[in-house]
Design an enzyme around this catalytic site. Structure first.
Site, PDB file in Angstrom:
ATOM      1  CB  CYS A   3      -0.900  -0.021   1.233  1.00 14.67           C
ATOM      2  SG  CYS A   3      -1.730   1.551   1.538  1.00 14.67           S
ATOM      3  CG  ASP A  29      -2.489  15.087  -3.822  1.00 17.90           C
ATOM      4  OD1 ASP A  29      -3.437  14.409  -3.386  1.00 17.90           O
ATOM      5  OD2 ASP A  29      -2.004  14.936  -4.968  1.00 17.90           O
ATOM      6  CG  HIS A  45      -4.299  -0.595   5.063  1.00 22.31           C
ATOM      7  ND1 HIS A  45      -3.833   0.132   4.001  1.00 22.31           N
ATOM      8  CD2 HIS A  45      -5.393  -1.273   4.618  1.00 22.31           C
ATOM      9  CE1 HIS A  45      -4.590  -0.096   2.951  1.00 22.31           C
ATOM     10  NE2 HIS A  45      -5.542  -0.946   3.298  1.00 22.31           N
ATOM     11  CG  ASN A  85     -12.408  11.511  -3.644  1.00 23.27           C
ATOM     12  OD1 ASN A  85     -13.391  12.248  -3.534  1.00 23.27           O
ATOM     13  ND2 ASN A  85     -11.262  11.935  -4.140  1.00 23.27           N
ATOM     14  N   GLY A  91     -14.421   8.154  -6.719  1.00 22.15           N
ATOM     15  CA  GLY A  91     -13.185   8.729  -7.249  1.00 22.15           C
ATOM     16  C   GLY A  91     -11.946   8.393  -6.448  1.00 22.15           C
ATOM     17  CG  HIS A  96      -3.877   4.037   3.601  1.00 21.72           C
ATOM     18  ND1 HIS A  96      -2.919   3.220   4.190  1.00 21.72           N
ATOM     19  CD2 HIS A  96      -4.135   5.001   4.524  1.00 21.72           C
ATOM     20  CE1 HIS A  96      -2.623   3.663   5.403  1.00 21.72           C
ATOM     21  NE2 HIS A  96      -3.350   4.760   5.632  1.00 21.72           N
ATOM     22  CG  HIS A  98      -6.649   9.418   0.937  1.00 18.83           C
ATOM     23  ND1 HIS A  98      -6.838   8.127   0.510  1.00 18.83           N
ATOM     24  CD2 HIS A  98      -6.959  10.203  -0.118  1.00 18.83           C
ATOM     25  CE1 HIS A  98      -7.236   8.127  -0.756  1.00 18.83           C
ATOM     26  NE2 HIS A  98      -7.338   9.397  -1.160  1.00 18.83           N
ATOM     27  CG  HIS A 100      -8.242  14.726  -1.134  1.00 15.83           C
ATOM     28  ND1 HIS A 100      -7.263  14.697  -2.103  1.00 15.83           N
ATOM     29  CD2 HIS A 100      -8.875  13.522  -1.203  1.00 15.83           C
ATOM     30  CE1 HIS A 100      -7.309  13.533  -2.736  1.00 15.83           C
ATOM     31  NE2 HIS A 100      -8.276  12.797  -2.209  1.00 15.83           N
TER      32      HIS A 100
HETATM   33  P1  AMP Z   1      -7.890   9.741  -4.214  1.00 16.72           P
HETATM   34  O1  AMP Z   1      -7.903   9.802  -5.722  1.00 16.72           O
HETATM   35  O2  AMP Z   1      -9.016  10.451  -3.549  1.00 16.72           O
HETATM   36  O3  AMP Z   1      -7.734   8.314  -3.744  1.00 16.72           O
HETATM   37  O4  AMP Z   1      -6.605  10.533  -3.756  1.00 16.72           O
HETATM   38  C1  AMP Z   1      -5.318  10.001  -3.858  1.00 16.72           C
HETATM   39  C2  AMP Z   1      -4.387  11.164  -3.938  1.00 16.72           C
HETATM   40  O5  AMP Z   1      -3.103  10.689  -3.651  1.00 16.72           O
HETATM   41  C3  AMP Z   1      -4.316  11.841  -5.303  1.00 16.72           C
HETATM   42  O6  AMP Z   1      -4.700  13.199  -5.173  1.00 16.72           O
HETATM   43  C4  AMP Z   1      -2.848  11.688  -5.702  1.00 16.72           C
HETATM   44  O7  AMP Z   1      -2.345  12.835  -6.355  1.00 16.72           O
HETATM   45  C5  AMP Z   1      -2.178  11.472  -4.362  1.00 16.72           C
HETATM   46  N1  AMP Z   1      -0.936  10.738  -4.369  1.00 16.72           N
HETATM   47  C6  AMP Z   1      -0.696   9.530  -4.941  1.00 16.72           C
HETATM   48  N2  AMP Z   1       0.558   9.129  -4.679  1.00 16.72           N
HETATM   49  C7  AMP Z   1       1.122  10.101  -3.907  1.00 16.72           C
HETATM   50  C8  AMP Z   1       2.397  10.266  -3.310  1.00 16.72           C
HETATM   51  N3  AMP Z   1       3.376   9.360  -3.427  1.00 16.72           N
HETATM   52  N4  AMP Z   1       2.622  11.406  -2.592  1.00 16.72           N
HETATM   53  C9  AMP Z   1       1.658  12.328  -2.459  1.00 16.72           C
HETATM   54  N5  AMP Z   1       0.422  12.224  -2.998  1.00 16.72           N
HETATM   55  C10 AMP Z   1       0.159  11.117  -3.719  1.00 16.72           C
END
Ligand code: AMP
Length: 112
Positions: A3, A29, A45, A85, A91, A96, A98, A100
């Site tokens: 992950c 991000d 997780h 999301n 989306g 994992h 999270h 935003h």
């Molecule tokens: P979601 O699409 O809501 O699952 O959000 C996942 C977010 O993780 C997206 O906005 C990606 O740009 C961000 N993301 C993916 N990999 C990384 C990373 N290694 N470091 C920082 N952000 C990441």
């Protein structure tokens, strides 16, 4: 540990950290959608908001406590948005949990 956010929480993949405590990590991000775009994650997780239960829901409070600290630290005085999301139709691209935290511009509603 397959992950990406678990690997970020463990320090195996680098991130630009904004805030950290025992339970929560926040980092910028990679693909920002606003002048301020921070991701706040639990260090343990949990796949998504759909996996929140009475046993693990305390982490959500910890995440929102962190969000308030981060918003203060980043001087988001005019407001900000928090989004999680969930699942493919929601989306979610990283499985994992999270949140935003977006700020630094006026947000639109409804979101796309
Ligand atoms: P979601 O699409 O809501 O699952 O959000 C996942 C977010 O993780 C997206 O906005 C990606 O740009 C961000 N993301 C993916 N990999 C990384 C990373 N290694 N470091 C920082 N952000 C990441």
């Amino acid at each position: 540990m397959d992950c990406i956010f678990c690997k970020i929480a463990a320090g195996i993949i680098p991130s630009k950290k904004v805030y950290e405590n025992e339970h929560v990590l926040a980092f910028y991000d990679l693909d920002p959608q606003a002048p301020v775009h921070v991701l706040i994650i639990p260090k343990t997780h949990i796949t998504s908001a759909a996996e929140i239960t009475p046993e693990n829901s305390a982490i959500v409070a910890r995440i929102f406590e962190a969000a308030a600290v981060i918003a203060e630290k980043l001087e988001l005085k005019d407001g900000f948005r928090i989004v999680s999301n969930c699942g493919p139709a929601g989306g979610q691209s990283v499985p994992h949990l999270h949140f935003h935290l977006l700020g630094g511009r006026d947000m639109t509603w409804p979101p796309g």
